[in-house]
Design an enzyme around this catalytic site. Structure first.
Site, PDB file in Angstrom:
ATOM      1  N   GLU A 228       0.813  -1.223   0.000  1.00 44.05           N
ATOM      2  CA  GLU A 228       0.000   0.000   0.000  1.00 44.05           C
ATOM      3  C   GLU A 228       0.849   1.277   0.000  1.00 44.05           C
ATOM      4  O   GLU A 228       0.836   2.063   0.954  1.00 44.05           O
ATOM      5  CB  GLU A 228      -0.974  -0.025   1.175  1.00 44.05           C
ATOM      6  N   GLU A 326      -4.668  -8.722  -1.456  1.00 45.60           N
ATOM      7  CA  GLU A 326      -5.686  -8.614  -0.402  1.00 45.60           C
ATOM      8  C   GLU A 326      -6.991  -8.525  -1.172  1.00 45.60           C
ATOM      9  O   GLU A 326      -7.357  -7.469  -1.670  1.00 45.60           O
ATOM     10  CB  GLU A 326      -5.444  -7.413   0.522  1.00 45.60           C
TER      11      GLU A 326
END
Length: 421
Positions: A228, A326
């Site tokens: 991220e 994810e």
């Protein structure tokens, strides 16, 4: 010879399998307000008349991506909860995920160092200024994480020829490599970046991690450059890259380092939400000196489905796979080649989580971050419903399966179809 076509549809979730030389349909169902959990149902027969306005059309002539696999994450929190279970329940967890009778997981994710789902913040070299990484060590992982991975891999290999394809991802370098001297990002993204003088050291850090895990009998299949990179958390580990700075790091440091030391390890770019995947792909892949090192791109789901962005990314760069690290439902109908969920197991509070009370507090507040929840006091495992949802596809779609065209008329059903490879 019978070849099965597996069709997975989501509403009241069910799975169909049909042989090409018979009219029999075998089907399995998971449904709310029933006890059905990937439960076999009475066989159906194809016939001329069927009292329904719903039609599922399967077209073998149109094929799409080849599937790499399914899995979950070996976080330190998951390993800790696993260690608190008795030997019988530990075996049950391994069987539920990695056995032929379980979800048949053949992929996994492993944080490089700590993440929010760790007991505390840690790294593999806390000696400030140690650019040669003389003090690098993975000793922290030897107690809980590595034994968990080794047992999972042994469970998979006891029945399958698949290897456990592990994707390793860093949340942050050691703080001394960053411009805020902190693994967290308390001052925002501009003050949470890799220092220029430690770019080579950070690339070497990846290589040493891969070598150290290999010495423990654990082969890492691929790495993402940064978990991220557009998010800069104040209460747990993070680091900021934009497409240009990540591309530069790959081209000048990480790519050459791994090409020399670990040429079989894949590099995945981005590893963040699908809303910006097109921009990142265009930047990374438009420079051939970067693209030569990059196997594909990794995505998360937290901004929503964003399925058109996946299709655009594939259409622009059809030879570069997309992997959901994810993951969320629906991605595989939009060119994603694999599905890796988050924590394999957590406690009844959806913990432990070292990020503080704003991140995870109270019963089940973070429970959605684990398919299995464990009551370690009473030694009971509680599978969450998503465990069964994923099982409808992971149990029946082995590595190497190729998605074929499927469509639904007369219903809100969402379906996906694969013939046996």
């Amino acid at each position: 010879m019978r070849q099965w076509v597996h069709v997975v549809c989501c509403l009241s979730l069910f799975h169909l399998a049909r042989g090409t030389d018979v009219n029999e349909i075998q089907w399995y169902r998971t449904a709310q307000n029933t006890t059905d959990r990937i439960s076999p149902q009475p066989s159906l027969q194809f016939g001329g008349d069927f009292p329904s306005d719903v039609a599922i059309t399967i077209d073998r002539s149109s094929s799409y991506q080849t599937i790499l696999g399914f899995g979950g994450a070996f976080t330190e929190s998951a390993a800790y909860v696993f260690s608190k279970l008795n030997s019988s329940l530990q075996s049950q967890v391994l069987q539920m995920y990695f056995s032929e009778d379980g979800l048949r997981y053949n992929m996994a994710r492993k944080p490089i160092g700590s993440c929010d789902f760790s007991l505390a913040s840690y790294n593999y070299d806390n000696t400030s200024g140690d650019a040669e990484l003389v003090d690098f060590s993975i000793d922290h992982d030897l107690a809980l994480i590595i034994p968990f991975i080794q047992r999972a891999n042994a469970t998979l290999m006891s029945w399958s020829k698949d290897t456990l394809n592990i994707v390793a991802s860093p949340w942050s370098p050691p703080g001394w490599m960053k411009n805020n001297d902190n693994p967290f990002c308390p001052l925002g993204c501009a003050q949470c970046q890799l220092l220029d003088q430690y770019q080579q050291a950070w690339a070497l850090y990846f290589s040493k991690f891969l070598s150290a895990y290999a010495e423990q009998g654990i082969s890492i299949w691929g790495i993402t450059v940064q978990n991220e990179p557009e998010y800069c958390p104040t209460s747990y580990e993070g680091m900021n890259f934009n497409p240009q700075t990540e591309g530069s790091f790959i081209k000048n440091y990480l790519g050459p380092q791994l090409s020399r030391d670990h040429p079989d390890v894949q590099i995945l770019a981005y590893d963040h939400n699908k809303d910006h995947v097109v921009e990142w792909a265009q930047t990374i892949y438009s420079d051939p000196e970067i693209a030569q090192y990059v196997w594909g791109i990794a995505v998360h789901w937290y901004t929503g489905d964003d399925f058109p962005n996946l299709n655009t990314t594939h259409n622009l760069f059809p030879n570069k796979p997309i992997l959901a690290t994810e993951a969320t439902e629906g991605d595989m109908n939009n060119w994603v080649v694999g599905f890796i969920d988050w924590n394999l197991i957590l406690d009844m509070n959806g913990a432990p989580n070292h990020a503080g009370p704003d991140e995870c507090e109270g019963v089940i507040k973070c429970g959605f971050d684990g398919m299995l929840l464990a009551d370690t006091d009473n030694q009971i495992i509680y599978p969450q419903v998503f465990y069964y949802y994923v099982g409808h596809i992971s149990k029946f779609v082995p590595r190497g399966s190729v998605r074929i065209s499927s469509s639904v008329e007369g219903s809100a059903l969402e379906c996906i179809a694969f013939p046996d490879p």
